[in-house]
Enzyme design. Structure first.
Site, PDB file in Angstrom:
ATOM      1  CD  GLU A  70      -1.935  -7.415   3.137  1.00 23.44           C
ATOM      2  OE1 GLU A  70      -1.933  -6.515   2.633  1.00 23.44           O
ATOM      3  OE2 GLU A  70      -2.448  -7.991   4.307  1.00 23.44           O
TER       4      GLU A  70
ATOM      5  N   GLY B  49       0.771  -4.992   0.977  1.00 24.36           N
ATOM      6  CA  GLY B  49      -0.291  -5.131   0.147  1.00 24.36           C
ATOM      7  C   GLY B  49      -0.234  -5.684  -1.127  1.00 24.36           C
TER       8      GLY B  49
ATOM      9  CD  GLU C 190       1.594  -5.397   5.797  1.00 21.16           C
ATOM     10  OE1 GLU C 190       2.653  -6.338   5.976  1.00 21.16           O
ATOM     11  OE2 GLU C 190       0.985  -5.356   4.805  1.00 21.16           O
TER      12      GLU C 190
ATOM     13  CB  ALA D  53      -0.711  -0.070   1.200  1.00 18.73           C
TER      14      ALA D  53
HETATM   15  N1  CO8 Z   1       4.637   3.349  -0.469  1.00 16.57           N
HETATM   16  C1  CO8 Z   1       4.917   4.443  -1.055  1.00 16.57           C
HETATM   17  N2  CO8 Z   1       5.920   4.674  -1.811  1.00 16.57           N
HETATM   18  C2  CO8 Z   1       6.765   3.457  -1.934  1.00 16.57           C
HETATM   19  C3  CO8 Z   1       6.559   2.194  -1.337  1.00 16.57           C
HETATM   20  C4  CO8 Z   1       5.436   2.249  -0.831  1.00 16.57           C
HETATM   21  N3  CO8 Z   1       4.929   1.179  -0.221  1.00 16.57           N
HETATM   22  N4  CO8 Z   1       7.495   1.386  -1.763  1.00 16.57           N
HETATM   23  C5  CO8 Z   1       8.304   2.074  -2.571  1.00 16.57           C
HETATM   24  N5  CO8 Z   1       8.072   3.334  -2.607  1.00 16.57           N
HETATM   25  C6  CO8 Z   1       8.704   4.374  -3.159  1.00 16.57           C
HETATM   26  C7  CO8 Z   1       9.990   4.949  -2.584  1.00 16.57           C
HETATM   27  O1  CO8 Z   1       9.601   5.889  -1.529  1.00 16.57           O
HETATM   28  C8  CO8 Z   1      10.759   5.578  -3.630  1.00 16.57           C
HETATM   29  O2  CO8 Z   1      10.331   6.730  -3.897  1.00 16.57           O
HETATM   30  P1  CO8 Z   1      11.078   8.098  -4.147  1.00 16.57           P
HETATM   31  O3  CO8 Z   1      12.180   7.631  -5.162  1.00 16.57           O
HETATM   32  O4  CO8 Z   1      10.276   9.285  -4.214  1.00 16.57           O
HETATM   33  O5  CO8 Z   1      11.776   8.303  -2.674  1.00 16.57           O
HETATM   34  C9  CO8 Z   1      10.561   4.717  -4.761  1.00 16.57           C
HETATM   35  O6  CO8 Z   1       9.066   3.788  -4.506  1.00 16.57           O
HETATM   36  C10 CO8 Z   1      11.667   3.597  -5.053  1.00 16.57           C
HETATM   37  O7  CO8 Z   1      11.783   3.010  -3.965  1.00 16.57           O
HETATM   38  P2  CO8 Z   1      13.133   2.815  -2.946  1.00 16.57           P
HETATM   39  O8  CO8 Z   1      14.129   3.923  -3.575  1.00 16.57           O
HETATM   40  O9  CO8 Z   1      12.935   2.222  -1.504  1.00 16.57           O
HETATM   41  O10 CO8 Z   1      13.766   1.233  -3.885  1.00 16.57           O
HETATM   42  P3  CO8 Z   1      14.612   0.252  -3.352  1.00 16.57           P
HETATM   43  O11 CO8 Z   1      15.048  -0.434  -4.556  1.00 16.57           O
HETATM   44  O12 CO8 Z   1      15.750   0.949  -2.492  1.00 16.57           O
HETATM   45  O13 CO8 Z   1      13.749  -0.737  -2.347  1.00 16.57           O
HETATM   46  C11 CO8 Z   1      11.918  -1.536  -1.412  1.00 16.57           C
HETATM   47  C12 CO8 Z   1      12.702  -1.327  -2.603  1.00 16.57           C
HETATM   48  C13 CO8 Z   1      12.738  -2.861  -0.346  1.00 16.57           C
HETATM   49  C14 CO8 Z   1      10.764  -2.354  -2.016  1.00 16.57           C
HETATM   50  C15 CO8 Z   1      11.567  -0.442  -0.353  1.00 16.57           C
HETATM   51  O14 CO8 Z   1      10.924   0.502  -1.316  1.00 16.57           O
HETATM   52  C16 CO8 Z   1      10.565  -0.848   0.657  1.00 16.57           C
HETATM   53  O15 CO8 Z   1      10.850  -1.303   1.639  1.00 16.57           O
HETATM   54  N6  CO8 Z   1       9.123  -0.376   0.340  1.00 16.57           N
HETATM   55  C17 CO8 Z   1       8.022  -0.306   1.116  1.00 16.57           C
HETATM   56  C18 CO8 Z   1       7.630  -2.010   1.482  1.00 16.57           C
HETATM   57  C19 CO8 Z   1       6.740  -1.803   2.476  1.00 16.57           C
HETATM   58  O16 CO8 Z   1       6.907  -1.681   3.613  1.00 16.57           O
HETATM   59  N7  CO8 Z   1       5.383  -2.341   2.179  1.00 16.57           N
HETATM   60  C20 CO8 Z   1       4.334  -2.445   2.936  1.00 16.57           C
HETATM   61  C21 CO8 Z   1       3.432  -1.290   3.072  1.00 16.57           C
HETATM   62  S1  CO8 Z   1       2.190  -1.161   4.225  1.00 16.57           S
HETATM   63  C22 CO8 Z   1       1.005  -2.126   3.323  1.00 16.57           C
HETATM   64  O17 CO8 Z   1       1.419  -2.563   2.315  1.00 16.57           O
HETATM   65  C23 CO8 Z   1      -0.104  -2.452   4.312  1.00 16.57           C
HETATM   66  C24 CO8 Z   1      -1.307  -2.920   3.301  1.00 16.57           C
HETATM   67  C25 CO8 Z   1      -2.596  -2.838   4.102  1.00 16.57           C
HETATM   68  C26 CO8 Z   1      -3.869  -2.817   3.050  1.00 16.57           C
HETATM   69  C27 CO8 Z   1      -5.143  -2.576   3.641  1.00 16.57           C
HETATM   70  C28 CO8 Z   1      -6.340  -2.711   2.978  1.00 16.57           C
HETATM   71  C29 CO8 Z   1      -7.461  -2.716   3.641  1.00 16.57           C
END
Ligand code: CO8
Length: 261
Positions: A115, A112, A135, A69
């Protein structure tokens, strides 16, 4: 398809009967912002109603299926606004689709994203894919089925380990634990997923819908109730023309010509 901003939609396969939805928000690793999920739900709903379509494939990019998400969008919401505005409730549209959905996962399927893949009926993965429920690392718990679907399909220990550590698992591990049904070299993943979609689309769509419903009941009820439901669906299949055609074709040693009736 061109009316969407964050996804691409096309029809694939020799008979154009497989819908392909590509998540396309590369700058955010396909983070599932509200607008993207709204578009995805809309596209799934449209293909579900499109009689020319027999199966749907959802994919992302080589780098990311979806990184979860959208954290930037969620970070300042509150408990009361989440309730009032029903935060991310429309995600459930994807699991309401009656037609078979295949997730073709390359790269990150996190939070997400993992999921979303699990809301699909079959997960195929590229060999560099990885899955996780991170998460807990950002102070929340999974909210779109992670704790429930991993527990049900892979057991308690795996679900606990993933949800309590946020550690990612590889495609090979995901296959071993039954989260993913097959792993392919990354470059072959999409064509294999579409091939699977074509195989499913070549069956009676009506019967495929019943089969999907039957398997899903296994996740929602007791074994006794599930067996009873399955038997009723088996009996009900005999009210269709496709059952008559399917069995007749077998006896006549020819390919069936299903009519979705
Ligand atoms: N949300 C927003 N932006 C994101 C997300 C995200 N989940 N993941 C990556 N991005 C963005 C980064 O902020 C970055 O943007 P910017 O260039 O503007 O800074 C761009 O994507 C590239 O990301 P990275 O520079 O971090 O790329 P890396 O290759 O270094 O890392 C990763 C990749 C490991 C995937 C890293 O981006 C990461 O850890 N992302 C977050 C993963 C995460 O925590 N996901 C869980 C989110 S919570 C969730 O999903 C709850 C779901 C609940 C649903 C409920 C429904 C009812």
């Amino acid at each position: 398809g061109s009316s969407y901003q964050h996804i691409l939609t096309e029809k694939k396969g020799a008979k154009q009967n497989v819908a392909l939805i590509t998540l396309n928000r590369p700058k955010a690793l396909n983070a599932l912002c509200d607008a993207l999920v709204t578009e995805l739900g809309d596209a799934v709903e449209k293909f579900d109603r499109d009689e020319s379509i027999g199966a749907v494939v959802i994919t992302g990019s080589e780098k990311a299926f979806a990184a979860g998400a959208d954290i930037k969008e969620m970070q300042n919401t509150t408990f009361s606004s989440n309730i009032r505005l029903r935060l991310l409730e429309h995600w459930s549209k994807i699991s309401q689709c009656k037609k078979p959905i295949i997730a073709a996962v390359n790269g990150f399927a996190l939070g997400g994203g993992c999921e979303l893949a699990m809301m699909c009926d079959i997960i195929y993965a590229g060999d560099k894919a990885n899955f996780g429920q991170p998460e807990i690392l950002i102070g929340v718990v999974p909210g779109a089925g992670g704790t429930q679907r991993i527990a049900r399909s892979c057991g308690k220990s795996k679900a606990m380990e993933m949800c309590l550590t946020g550690n990612r698992i590889t495609a090979a591990e995901a296959e071993k634990m039954g989260l993913v049904s097959k792993v392919f070299p990354a470059g072959e993943l999409l064509s294999e997923a579409i091939k699977l979609g074509e195989k499913i689309a070549s069956q009676s769509p009506l019967i495929a819908q019943l089969a999907k419903e039957c398997v899903n009941v296994a996740f929602e009820t007791s074994l006794q109730e599930g067996l009873r439901f399955e038997k009723k669906m088996f009996y009900a299949a005999f009210a269709t023309e496709d059952q008559k055609e399917g069995m007749k074709a077998f006896v006549e040693k020819r390919a069936p010509n299903f009519k979705n009736n």
